[in-house]
Design an enzyme around this catalytic site. Structure first.
Site, PDB file in Angstrom:
ATOM      1  N   PHE A 151       0.825  -1.170  -0.010  1.00  0.00           N
ATOM      2  CA  PHE A 151       0.012  -0.156   0.233  1.00  0.00           C
ATOM      3  C   PHE A 151       0.851   1.178  -0.024  1.00  0.00           C
ATOM      4  O   PHE A 151       1.471   1.325   1.017  1.00  0.00           O
ATOM      5  CB  PHE A 151      -1.091   0.210   1.223  1.00  0.00           C
ATOM      6  CG  PHE A 151      -1.930   1.383   1.119  1.00  0.00           C
ATOM      7  CD1 PHE A 151      -2.892   1.260   0.404  1.00  0.00           C
ATOM      8  CD2 PHE A 151      -1.531   2.398   1.966  1.00  0.00           C
ATOM      9  CE1 PHE A 151      -3.831   2.351   0.201  1.00  0.00           C
ATOM     10  CE2 PHE A 151      -2.181   3.515   1.734  1.00  0.00           C
ATOM     11  CZ  PHE A 151      -3.422   3.595   0.896  1.00  0.00           C
ATOM     12  N   ASP A 236       9.379   2.860   1.716  1.00  0.00           N
ATOM     13  CA  ASP A 236       8.319   3.760   1.916  1.00  0.00           C
ATOM     14  C   ASP A 236       8.025   3.748   3.488  1.00  0.00           C
ATOM     15  O   ASP A 236       7.591   2.588   3.940  1.00  0.00           O
ATOM     16  CB  ASP A 236       6.946   3.294   1.170  1.00  0.00           C
ATOM     17  CG  ASP A 236       5.776   3.993   1.559  1.00  0.00           C
ATOM     18  OD1 ASP A 236       5.775   4.791   2.444  1.00  0.00           O
ATOM     19  OD2 ASP A 236       4.797   3.954   0.759  1.00  0.00           O
ATOM     20  N   LYS A 265       2.753  11.907   6.605  1.00  0.00           N
ATOM     21  CA  LYS A 265       1.904  11.583   8.003  1.00  0.00           C
ATOM     22  C   LYS A 265       2.414  12.009   9.083  1.00  0.00           C
ATOM     23  O   LYS A 265       2.162  13.360   9.312  1.00  0.00           O
ATOM     24  CB  LYS A 265       1.643   9.952   8.253  1.00  0.00           C
ATOM     25  CG  LYS A 265       0.712   9.391   7.166  1.00  0.00           C
ATOM     26  CD  LYS A 265       0.372   7.804   7.565  1.00  0.00           C
ATOM     27  CE  LYS A 265      -0.506   7.137   6.329  1.00  0.00           C
ATOM     28  NZ  LYS A 265      -1.592   7.758   5.867  1.00  0.00           N
TER      29      LYS A 265
END
Length: 420
Positions: A151, A236, A265
């Protein structure tokens, strides 16, 4: 012009609004206030937040240092676009390079963006351009190896190499140039590398998949294969980075230094979107004026908050606390597996994926039947969590949570598992 009087929002769910696209299926709670690890809903009920905005709230709600930085910058300058410099852009880049630079391969450079998906897209573009201009891959033939269960966001290019049919189905035609290999299988990944391969893009720990931790030898073997073939390793760390795993980057857990790291984030402190790609200057340096950009990327407000975030992580105390709290917490979670209350647990630092026992349990089973059911039971006892892929929930307490609040949340979790 006819003015429409405002109507109070329904208390149950945003899904009931005809004016809001229904691309989420939220739990039936409407929040109005938050501080630290606690949030409050419209009816005054309080909840312990164990989702932390998918790790965007690593420092809890309204951390005073982050709020103060945002307030101070709001009174000065919020946006210039990248047509002009501002006084925080270089300090932000220098501070982030100082924090993350020692953890990547080669002298670091920083490219600021806004969202996590933008950071991943930026890394893909940089890797392809580096492949053509530096490695010598024929134009238009660059390939990037990715993992199943990944993801990395939901842009058109990113969902092109997703194996989640909900994220992918209906959005073709798909962007070519990606090869999907089994996550955790370094031999299969190495065998997929050829003369067109410019990069391997991986999550060191797969967050959306349910905090899936690879075998200990996986990431070091991937690093070795990339180095041998002159291929970039892109990690990531949008969910796993900035303290979540008890280290600044999750890749540190295996002593691996990627060539590029994507961050997001938590870099915005839960206040605004802030992301960046950090990594080898010779790779990011291929992006020159006009080849890539962002109106809001690296804006003054983002840099002010980002600098405050970096300051919170600079002495390593939050990372150490997450590691220590996570170890003790993990013992309790493992105990739930031993007692038959959970099927399995995967964890790293203050991050855990819990698989419910569900309908395979021996009768009479009164526990949750799937991840959504467990999240609804937790909601009823004042804990917020999120399910994923049916039988799994993810827990990501703020790194600032107190041991007492973490114990309280875990007590409530045990109650939700034991009783209907």
């Amino acid at each position: 012009m006819t003015l429409v009087s405002p109507v109070a929002a329904p208390l149950s769910s945003s899904e009931s609004s005809p004016f809001l696209a229904h691309n989420y299926h939220p739990l039936p709670v409407t929040l109005v206030d938050g501080l630290g690890s606690w949030v409050t809903d419209v009816e005054g009920r309080r909840y312990l937040d164990l989702l932390s905005g998918y790790s965007a709230l690593n420092f809890g709600h309204r951390h005073p240092a982050l709020v103060a930085a945002a307030h101070a910058q709001l009174d000065r300058l919020t946006l210039t676009s990248r047509a002009f410099d501002h006084d925080l852009l270089v300090p932000f880049a220098e501070a982030l390079a100082g924090l993350v630079g020692p953890l990547v391969a080669g002298p670091p450079m920083v490219l600021p963006m806004n969202t996590g998906a933008e950071a991943v897209e930026t890394a893909i573009k940089a890797a392809r351009k580096w492949g053509y201009e530096v490695k010598g891959v024929p134009d238009g033939r660059a390939t990037i190896i990715v993992a199943d269960g990944n993801f990395h966001g939901r842009t058109t290019t990113i969902v092109s190499f997703s194996t989640d049919e909900d994220a992918r189905r209906g959005f073709g035609p798909y962007t070519p140039g990606f090869r999907i290999q089994p996550y955790g299988d370094a031999a299969a990944l190495a065998a997929a590398i050829d003369e067109t391969t410019v990069a391997v893009l991986l999550e060191p720990i797969q967050g959306e998949q349910g905090v899936v931790v690879p075998p200990p030898s996986y990431l070091p073997a991937v690093r070795e294969a990339c180095t041998a073939a002159d291929v970039l390793l892109i990690c990531d760390e949008i969910q796993s980075g900035l303290g979540r795993t008890g280290t600044t980057l999750a890749s540190e857990l295996w002593g691996v230094r990627p060539d590029l790291v994507t961050l997001g984030k938590a870099l915005g402190g839960g206040i605004l979107p802030v992301s960046a790609v950090v990594g080898r200057a010779d790779v990011l340096g291929v992006l020159t004026a006009g080849t890539h950009g962002s109106t809001f990327g690296g804006n003054p407000l983002a840099c002010a908050v980002g600098l405050a975030v970096i300051d919170l992580l600079s002495d390593g105390s939050l990372q150490a606390s997450a590691a220590a709290l996570g170890a003790a917490w993990g013992e309790r979670l493992d105990g739930f597996v031993a007692d038959g209350l959970l099927a399995s647990v995967r964890r790293a630092g203050l991050w855990a994926g819990l698989d419910v026992v569900g309908p395979v349990a021996p009768a009479p089973w009164t526990g949750p039947v799937d991840g959504r059911d467990l999240c609804e039971r937790l909601l009823a006892v004042g804990v917020l969590a999120k399910d994923t892929h049916g039988a799994t929930i993810r827990l990501a307490p703020p790194l600032t949570i107190t041991p007492q609040d973490l114990d309280l949340a875990t007590d409530r979790l045990e109650g939700a598992l034991r009783h209907p």
